[in-house]
Design a protein around this motif. Structure first.
Motif, mmCIF file in Angstrom:
data_model
loop_
_atom_site.group_PDB
_atom_site.id
_atom_site.type_symbol
_atom_site.label_atom_id
_atom_site.label_comp_id
_atom_site.label_asym_id
_atom_site.label_seq_id
_atom_site.Cartn_x
_atom_site.Cartn_y
_atom_site.Cartn_z
ATOM 1 N N ILE A 401 -62.150 -15.634 54.158
ATOM 2 C CA ILE A 401 -61.800 -14.955 55.412
ATOM 3 C C ILE A 401 -61.355 -15.958 56.468
ATOM 4 C CG2 ILE A 401 -62.771 -13.643 57.348
ATOM 5 C CD1 ILE A 401 -64.489 -12.176 55.189
ATOM 6 N N PHE A 402 -62.098 -17.053 56.596
ATOM 7 C CA PHE A 402 -61.763 -18.046 57.617
ATOM 8 C C PHE A 402 -60.439 -18.757 57.333
ATOM 9 C CE2 PHE A 402 -66.571 -18.455 58.391
ATOM 10 C CZ PHE A 402 -66.532 -17.385 59.274
ATOM 11 N N LEU A 403 -60.007 -18.731 56.052
ATOM 12 C CA LEU A 403 -58.732 -19.357 55.692
ATOM 13 C C LEU A 403 -57.540 -18.410 55.838
ATOM 14 C CD1 LEU A 403 -59.686 -21.442 52.519
ATOM 15 C CD2 LEU A 403 -58.945 -22.345 54.729
ATOM 16 N N LEU A 404 -57.806 -17.135 56.080
ATOM 17 C CA LEU A 404 -56.710 -16.159 56.131
ATOM 18 C C LEU A 404 -55.619 -16.525 57.133
ATOM 19 C CD1 LEU A 404 -58.528 -12.716 55.744
ATOM 20 C CD2 LEU A 404 -56.991 -13.835 54.116
ATOM 21 N N PRO A 405 -55.955 -16.930 58.376
ATOM 22 C CA PRO A 405 -54.885 -17.296 59.310
ATOM 23 C C PRO A 405 -54.042 -18.466 58.824
ATOM 24 C CG PRO A 405 -56.931 -16.908 60.490
ATOM 25 C CD PRO A 405 -57.277 -16.952 59.033
ATOM 26 N N THR A 406 -54.659 -19.369 58.036
ATOM 27 C CA THR A 406 -53.923 -20.513 57.491
ATOM 28 C C THR A 406 -53.084 -20.098 56.292
ATOM 29 O OG1 THR A 406 -55.678 -21.999 58.228
ATOM 30 C CG2 THR A 406 -54.156 -22.845 56.573
ATOM 31 N N LEU A 407 -53.664 -19.254 55.426
ATOM 32 C CA LEU A 407 -52.955 -18.832 54.222
ATOM 33 C C LEU A 407 -51.823 -17.856 54.538
ATOM 34 C CD1 LEU A 407 -56.028 -18.257 51.856
ATOM 35 C CD2 LEU A 407 -54.470 -20.210 51.875
ATOM 36 N N ILE A 408 -52.026 -17.028 55.577
ATOM 37 C CA ILE A 408 -51.000 -16.043 55.966
ATOM 38 C C ILE A 408 -50.668 -16.254 57.445
ATOM 39 C CG2 ILE A 408 -50.320 -13.611 55.760
ATOM 40 C CD1 ILE A 408 -52.833 -13.138 54.126
ATOM 41 N N PRO A 409 -49.976 -17.332 57.777
ATOM 42 C CA PRO A 409 -49.754 -17.658 59.187
ATOM 43 C C PRO A 409 -48.930 -16.627 59.951
ATOM 44 C CG PRO A 409 -48.411 -19.055 57.761
ATOM 45 C CD PRO A 409 -49.340 -18.297 56.876
ATOM 46 N N ALA A 410 -48.100 -15.859 59.238
ATOM 47 C CA ALA A 410 -47.261 -14.879 59.924
ATOM 48 C C ALA A 410 -47.995 -13.584 60.248
ATOM 49 C CB ALA A 410 -46.035 -14.565 59.067
ATOM 50 N N ALA A 411 -49.175 -13.384 59.677
ATOM 51 C CA ALA A 411 -49.910 -12.132 59.871
ATOM 52 C C ALA A 411 -50.522 -12.073 61.265
ATOM 53 C CB ALA A 411 -50.995 -11.988 58.816
ATOM 54 N N THR A 412 -50.525 -10.894 61.852
ATOM 55 C CA THR A 412 -51.189 -10.682 63.135
ATOM 56 C C THR A 412 -52.661 -10.350 62.895
ATOM 57 O OG1 THR A 412 -50.702 -8.307 63.135
ATOM 58 C CG2 THR A 412 -49.047 -9.788 64.112
ATOM 59 N N GLU A 413 -53.460 -10.432 63.976
ATOM 60 C CA GLU A 413 -54.874 -10.077 63.856
ATOM 61 C C GLU A 413 -55.037 -8.609 63.454
ATOM 62 O OE1 GLU A 413 -53.659 -11.821 66.328
ATOM 63 O OE2 GLU A 413 -54.736 -13.742 66.236
ATOM 64 N N ALA A 414 -54.173 -7.744 64.007
ATOM 65 C CA ALA A 414 -54.239 -6.323 63.646
ATOM 66 C C ALA A 414 -53.951 -6.124 62.160
ATOM 67 C CB ALA A 414 -53.252 -5.526 64.491
ATOM 68 N N GLY A 415 -52.953 -6.829 61.642
ATOM 69 C CA GLY A 415 -52.646 -6.738 60.221
ATOM 70 C C GLY A 415 -53.771 -7.242 59.341
ATOM 71 N N LEU A 416 -54.431 -8.325 59.772
ATOM 72 C CA LEU A 416 -55.560 -8.858 59.005
ATOM 73 C C LEU A 416 -56.754 -7.915 59.051
ATOM 74 C CD1 LEU A 416 -55.320 -12.648 59.974
ATOM 75 C CD2 LEU A 416 -54.719 -11.587 57.787
ATOM 76 N N TYR A 417 -56.991 -7.297 60.217
ATOM 77 C CA TYR A 417 -58.045 -6.276 60.297
ATOM 78 C C TYR A 417 -57.765 -5.158 59.296
ATOM 79 C CZ TYR A 417 -61.088 -7.392 64.288
ATOM 80 O OH TYR A 417 -62.046 -7.940 65.094
ATOM 81 N N LEU A 418 -56.524 -4.695 59.266
ATOM 82 C CA LEU A 418 -56.135 -3.618 58.357
ATOM 83 C C LEU A 418 -56.353 -4.025 56.904
ATOM 84 C CD1 LEU A 418 -54.792 -0.861 57.844
ATOM 85 C CD2 LEU A 418 -52.569 -2.022 57.966
ATOM 86 N N GLY A 419 -55.877 -5.222 56.527
ATOM 87 C CA GLY A 419 -56.020 -5.689 55.155
ATOM 88 C C GLY A 419 -57.466 -5.880 54.743
#
Length: 440
Positions: A401-419
């Motif tokens: 989870i903590f790596l998600l912003p690094t692994l998917i840099p183009a994703a927004t926080e809203a998109g990550l919440y959804l996923g």
């Protein structure tokens, strides 16, 4: 970040004494059976010698107050010594040590007297706090080394302590009362963490970080004698006392494979804590980018979720509701994932506050129910190693989870919440199907 800690310290209300008296009332409420609460004599019962259940509850409350201190104090000292990069290294050291040392902690917990091991775990945490005090007055490089060492000691100590306390609880509380008791105990944990974070902010502001760390190292050590009031646990048949580290943990994995309900319970605990890790990571960015708010909205959302979660668990702790919800733990977990999905679409402050409060209710219930289910289905002789397995799952989920912003840099926080919400729903649904197949 410096402004955040200073702001938190200045905002803490100076009514700690009133909160302490309220906490005493809460502890007696937790320790008393539900039917006995109506006949509770506050004056008489508060004057009686401490019994085993009250001692256990009080120790747990104080222990989680130290958890709250540990959320604020090491991060503040690390930021003062080396800025945000050092804060990241300290948090990474804590997470990695939890993964690496969890099997050892579980093995030790299942070897012998869990009361003594709980004392050792608490002593290690207090020692880590004392090392943090030294780090506050050292130059940058020695301070960094000291903080990493303190993080490792605190992580390992807490792993030993949590496994020991879980085993003690299984011996102390009958199975028919265990779910209700664990739900009430989770209220004490949440209040302890909240009280600890508030006291830490105030104490750092008033007396400094080093004096604060020393004070709570002493307090952490002073609560150890409470465990003497709890009957000593004996080594149960099938423990790892006669086995090595690797053999004992392999036996635990075979046990989980043989009893799918125990495996499901362990995974459910890990997933329940993953929900909280998602919110910890994404909420600040979501508030800024999707809601266009600031620290006031961030604080309001966190406070609302915490209050709603504590109240919901308190209400659910009655025996009738606890039994009803215990059979629906995975459904509650799926609903918590659904709440994250709904929150990802929030665009207005009022809507986000309502949905986030609902999410706080659901993930507080999911976490408490998952812990209770684990304590119901897992054999006492395996409790330490299974608890260590849940730590591995939680840490693995947290690392991903903590790596998600690094692994998917183009994703927004809203998109990550959804996923993440969809992933939690899928996992909870899969576990429910698996559980139904093995329950036939």
């Amino acid at each position: 970040m410096a402004w955040y800690f200073r702001h938190a310290a200045e905002k803490v209300e100076l009514n700690i004494q009133d909160r302490f008296h309220a906490s005493q009332t809460m502890l007696h409420w937790i320790a008393s059976p539900p039917r006995a609460r109506r006949r509770f004599n506050w004056v008489g019962d508060c004057m009686r010698p401490l019994n085993a259940v009250c001692a256990y509850v009080l120790f747990t409350f104080l222990s989680f107050t130290l958890v709250g201190i540990g959320i604020v104090l090491p991060a503040w000292v690390a930021f003062e010594a080396g800025g945000s990069p050092l804060v990241g290294w300290v948090l990474l050291a804590s997470s990695l040590s939890g993964v690496v040392l969890a099997p050892l902690a579980g093995h030790l917990t299942d070897r012998g007297n869990r009361n003594r091991l709980a004392m050792v775990g608490q002593a290690l945490r207090s020692l880590g706090m004392a090392v943090t005090a030294a780090a506050a007055v050292l130059p940058e490089i020695p301070a960094a080394v000291a903080l990493v060492a303190a993080a490792v000691m605190g992580s390992f100590g807490f792993a030993v302590l949590s496994g020991s306390l879980s085993g003690i609880l299984q011996d102390l509380i009958p199975a028919e009362r265990r779910t209700s008791f664990v739900l009430r105990l989770s209220v004490a944990r949440q209040v302890g963490i909240a009280l600890g974070t508030g006291i830490a902010g105030l104490a750092i502001h008033q007396i400094g970080a080093s004096a604060t760390a020393i004070s709570f190292a002493v307090i952490g050590s002073a609560c150890i004698p409470l465990l003497r009031y709890v009957p000593a646990t004996t080594i149960a048949p099938g423990t790892s006392a006669q086995q090595g580290l690797v053999a004992a943990n392999l036996k635990a994995f075979r046990y989980l494979a043989e009893y799918p309900q125990c495996m499901i319970a362990a995974i459910t605990v890990g997933m329940a804590y993953a929900v909280v890790q998602v919110t910890n990571l994404l909420l600040p960015g979501f508030v800024a980018d999707s809601l266009h708010g600031g620290s006031a909205l961030f604080g309001t959302l966190e406070m609302t979720a915490a209050i709603a979660g504590a109240v919901s668990v308190m209400v659910a702790s009655t025996e009738r509701i606890a039994r009803l919800l215990q059979e629906r733990t995975l459904a509650v977990l799926a609903a918590a994932g659904l709440a994250l999905v709904a929150f990802s679409f929030a665009t207005a402050d009022w809507g986000a506050t309502i949905v986030y409060a609902l999410a706080g209710i659901l993930w507080s219930l999911a976490r408490a129910l998952a812990n209770a289910y684990l304590l119901l289905v897992v054999d006492n002789a395996m409790m330490g190693r299974v608890q260590a397995f849940t730590t591995l799952i939680t840490s693995a989920c947290g690392g991903l989870i903590f790596l998600l912003p690094t692994l998917i840099p183009a994703a927004t926080e809203a998109g990550l919440y959804l996923g993440c919400g969809i992933a939690i729903i899928a996992c909870a649904s899969s576990l429910r199907i698996w559980n139904s197949r093995h329950s036939r």
